[in-house]
Design an enzyme around this catalytic site. Structure first.
Site, PDB file in Angstrom:
ATOM      1  N   CYS A   2      34.662  46.563  43.733  1.00 37.90           N
ATOM      2  CA  CYS A   2      34.618  46.897  45.152  1.00 37.90           C
ATOM      3  C   CYS A   2      35.804  46.244  45.851  1.00 37.90           C
ATOM      4  O   CYS A   2      36.486  45.394  45.297  1.00 37.90           O
ATOM      5  CB  CYS A   2      33.331  46.372  45.789  1.00 37.90           C
ATOM      6  SG  CYS A   2      31.846  47.031  45.016  1.00 37.90           S
ATOM      7  N   GLY A  28      37.207  51.204  44.944  1.00 38.19           N
ATOM      8  CA  GLY A  28      35.894  51.848  45.011  1.00 38.19           C
ATOM      9  C   GLY A  28      35.958  53.112  45.836  1.00 38.19           C
ATOM     10  O   GLY A  28      36.455  53.082  46.962  1.00 38.19           O
ATOM     11  N   ASN A 102      31.846  41.741  46.517  1.00 36.78           N
ATOM     12  CA  ASN A 102      32.599  42.301  45.391  1.00 36.78           C
ATOM     13  C   ASN A 102      32.239  41.489  44.160  1.00 36.78           C
ATOM     14  O   ASN A 102      32.349  40.262  44.172  1.00 36.78           O
ATOM     15  CB  ASN A 102      34.105  42.215  45.672  1.00 36.78           C
ATOM     16  CG  ASN A 102      34.935  42.728  44.520  1.00 36.78           C
ATOM     17  OD1 ASN A 102      34.490  43.575  43.754  1.00 36.78           O
ATOM     18  ND2 ASN A 102      36.147  42.226  44.394  1.00 36.78           N
ATOM     19  N   GLY A 103      31.808  42.169  43.089  1.00 34.56           N
ATOM     20  CA  GLY A 103      31.436  41.468  41.855  1.00 34.56           C
ATOM     21  C   GLY A 103      30.019  41.804  41.446  1.00 34.56           C
ATOM     22  O   GLY A 103      29.357  42.616  42.096  1.00 34.56           O
ATOM     23  N   CYS A 249      39.554  37.329  36.579  1.00 31.29           N
ATOM     24  CA  CYS A 249      39.547  38.550  35.766  1.00 31.29           C
ATOM     25  C   CYS A 249      40.982  38.942  35.424  1.00 31.29           C
ATOM     26  O   CYS A 249      41.761  39.323  36.299  1.00 31.29           O
ATOM     27  CB  CYS A 249      38.876  39.684  36.514  1.00 31.29           C
ATOM     28  SG  CYS A 249      39.011  41.252  35.637  1.00 31.29           S
ATOM     29  N   TYR A 255      45.418  46.014  35.273  1.00 30.41           N
ATOM     30  CA  TYR A 255      45.118  47.385  35.643  1.00 30.41           C
ATOM     31  C   TYR A 255      44.512  47.556  37.039  1.00 30.41           C
ATOM     32  O   TYR A 255      44.923  48.435  37.795  1.00 30.41           O
ATOM     33  CB  TYR A 255      44.193  47.948  34.545  1.00 30.41           C
ATOM     34  CG  TYR A 255      43.338  49.124  34.901  1.00 30.41           C
ATOM     35  CD1 TYR A 255      43.883  50.260  35.496  1.00 30.41           C
ATOM     36  CD2 TYR A 255      41.972  49.128  34.624  1.00 30.41           C
ATOM     37  CE1 TYR A 255      43.086  51.365  35.803  1.00 30.41           C
ATOM     38  CE2 TYR A 255      41.180  50.222  34.925  1.00 30.41           C
ATOM     39  CZ  TYR A 255      41.744  51.333  35.513  1.00 30.41           C
ATOM     40  OH  TYR A 255      40.970  52.402  35.829  1.00 30.41           O
ATOM     41  N   CYS A 395      31.956  44.295  30.138  1.00 31.32           N
ATOM     42  CA  CYS A 395      32.125  43.375  31.269  1.00 31.32           C
ATOM     43  C   CYS A 395      30.847  43.379  32.097  1.00 31.32           C
ATOM     44  O   CYS A 395      30.308  44.442  32.383  1.00 31.32           O
ATOM     45  CB  CYS A 395      33.295  43.833  32.147  1.00 31.32           C
ATOM     46  SG  CYS A 395      33.429  42.871  33.672  1.00 31.32           S
ATOM     47  N   CYS A 455      39.536  34.915  32.705  1.00 31.63           N
ATOM     48  CA  CYS A 455      38.435  35.453  31.900  1.00 31.63           C
ATOM     49  C   CYS A 455      39.018  36.371  30.833  1.00 31.63           C
ATOM     50  O   CYS A 455      39.894  37.184  31.116  1.00 31.63           O
ATOM     51  CB  CYS A 455      37.483  36.243  32.792  1.00 31.63           C
ATOM     52  SG  CYS A 455      36.175  37.083  31.887  1.00 31.63           S
ATOM     53  N   CYS A 458      35.922  40.296  27.785  1.00 28.14           N
ATOM     54  CA  CYS A 458      35.835  41.634  27.176  1.00 28.14           C
ATOM     55  C   CYS A 458      36.667  41.732  25.899  1.00 28.14           C
ATOM     56  O   CYS A 458      36.532  42.694  25.154  1.00 28.14           O
ATOM     57  CB  CYS A 458      36.186  42.731  28.172  1.00 28.14           C
ATOM     58  SG  CYS A 458      37.653  42.417  29.113  1.00 28.14           S
TER      59      CYS A 458
END
Ligand code: SF4
Length: 479
Positions: A2, A28, A102-103, A249, A255, A395, A455, A458
């Site tokens: 978001c 979003g 957001n999250g 992240c 990306y 994720c 992080c 993934c």
């Protein structure tokens, strides 16, 4: 994923919010909303769709006031119910508040269960609503203390802006998964507004100066009368991170974020170019041209071209005007779903040995179809190069990835993946090279000394908190 935005002390607050959400639209596209504060009362306009579809001139007459927060949503928790469209608002202990999140709260299921067992009634299914119930249950008198009480039990990615009658608050969880920046917009004379935004590209659009990031574990509060800003540090709770490490992240850099945004002190486009250069050094290829899968692959491909000396060309064109719905052809048209978005430039790719650069491979289905399109267009060879390590784990921190068993890198070896994609060769950026690039420039002063910064869950499946470990473990037991 978001996007969130907040603005204080500006008679154009809701319009600035609208512009900010435009700049964050890539985060979003499912719904958008703005809440403004006018003479002590909250005014709300929100709905499904893009910012341009939800808001028109008439909305702004219902969004008066000098303070506003906004949200664009792509649901990764709770689904696309109207009740989940943010900002959420409620009356809590006699005070009306609105919040935009957001999250993903990774222990949302257990918190919701506990709250429901003790009588809480939820309107929607989004994890964010849990925060409203936790706020209501705090016994503290001051709102900011209630907020701290409510934030402490949460695990996972929690980046927030909160609007009350007297203050605006901005918060980033102690792991720092999602970015949030503070900007200052100068007005007449001594007047100014504080701006909070998920990315600096939103500050640029409204003409605000970047001040700093909201640090991991920091709650920033603005007094709406004096505009004084104060900071409260929240401790890292043992349940929030098993290692005590910060965990931004890394995919924001690879990306998600807009390339013109500066994330944690580094411009996303320049980072992507450096990742492309590393990729070229780690995985050279015998080729005539480097092409990108646009848009996010473009800076990576430019970097690959710079380091390899192989010329960069625009071999694939993206259609930016594809809506969210379309009529499917009644007859079978091969690859129309991919072709709808991407089309090769035959005159450029025909007879050429191509290096094709993308940001990631998830299921592999789109990559395979793109390779097929390029071969149909006459490419002599297709060497796929990926600007991230193989994505092997889902994720749980707000990015929409499929289940573990659907991820191609989880099911296949490198050779098997290369075969399945029908590529001539395949190379992923090694994790060490990724870390080297993203950690090279520091964290704009936001990093706690001696702690890991990003992080990588993934790629390596090492989730920071017990909530995500439970979600990531097929047996449902923390690893
Ligand atoms: S698991 Fe991957 S996508 Fe999710 S927050 Fe971590 S790095 Fe980002």
């Amino acid at each position: 994923m978001c996007g969130i935005f907040g603005v204080t002390n500006n008679s154009d607050a809701s319009r600035l919010c609208y512009l900010g959400l435009f700049a964050l639209q890539h985060r979003g596209q499912e719904s958008a909303g703005i809440v403004s504060l006018n003479e002590g009362a909250l005014q709300v306009e929100k709905g499904r769709g893009l910012v341009s579809e939800v808001f028109s001139e008439k909305n702004f007459s219902a969004l008066q006031g000098k303070q506003a927060i906004g949200h664009v949503r792509y649901s990764t928790a709770g689904g696309a119910l109207d009740a989940n469209i943010q900002p959420l608002y409620a009356r809590v202990a006699g005070e009306t508040i609105a919040l935009a999140h957001n999250g993903n709260i990774v222990n949302a299921d257990s918190l919701r269960q506990t709250l429901e067992q003790s009588g809480a009634i939820f309107q929607g299914t989004a994890d964010t609503e849990i925060l409203l119930h936790l706020l209501a249950r705090s016994r503290k008198n001051q709102f900011v203390d209630r907020l701290v009480d409510a934030l402490i039990p949460l695990e996972g990615a929690v980046t927030l802006v909160v609007l009350t009658k007297t203050e605006m608050h901005a918060y980033v969880d102690p792991c720092g998964y999602r970015p949030l920046v503070i900007g200052k917009l100068r007005g007449e004379g001594e007047e100014f507004s504080w701006i909070f935004a998920s990315e600096t590209s939103a500050l640029d659009l409204v003409g605000a100066d970047f001040v700093r990031d909201v640090n991991p574990g920091e709650l920033v509060s603005v007094d709406l009368v004096s505009q004084r800003l104060r900071s409260t540090a929240l401790p890292m709770q043992s349940h929030q991170s098993n290692t005590g490490e910060e965990s931004r992240c890394v995919f924001e850099h690879i990306y998600f974020a807009r390339p013109d945004s500066t994330l944690w002190g580094q411009n996303a486009s320049l980072v992507r170019q450096e990742l492309g250069q590393e990729l070229a050094r780690c995985h050279p290829a015998p080729a005539d041209l480097v092409i990108a899968i646009p848009d996010s692959g473009t800076p990576l491909a430019m970097g690959y071209s710079q380091a390899s000396g192989i010329p960069f060309a625009t071999g694939l064109i993206r259609n930016h005007y594809v809506g969210r719905t379309f009529i499917e052809p009644t007859q079978t048209v091969r690859n129309f779903r991919v072709r709808l978005k991407l089309n090769p430039v035959k005159e450029i790719v025909r007879g050429k040995r191509l290096v094709v650069v993308d940001d990631s491979i998830v299921r592999g289905t789109t990559s395979r179809k793109i390779i097929e399109l390029l071969r149909e267009a006459g490419a002599a060879q297709v060497h796929m190069r990926i600007g991230s390590p193989p994505v092997k784990f889902p994720c749980f921190y707000g990015i929409d990835t499929p289940k573990r068993k659907e991820l191609i890198a989880q099911k296949m070896s490198l050779v098997e993946m290369c075969d399945a994609l029908h590529a001539d060769s395949l190379g992923f950026l090694p994790q060490e090279a990724l870390v080297r690039v993203v950690e090279k420039h520091g964290f704009n002063g936001t990093r706690n000394q001696g702690k890991k910064g990003f992080c990588m869950s993934c790629f390596d499946g090492t989730y920071q908190d017990s909530g995500a470990q439970i979600l990531g473990n097929p047996e449902g037991v923390p690893t």
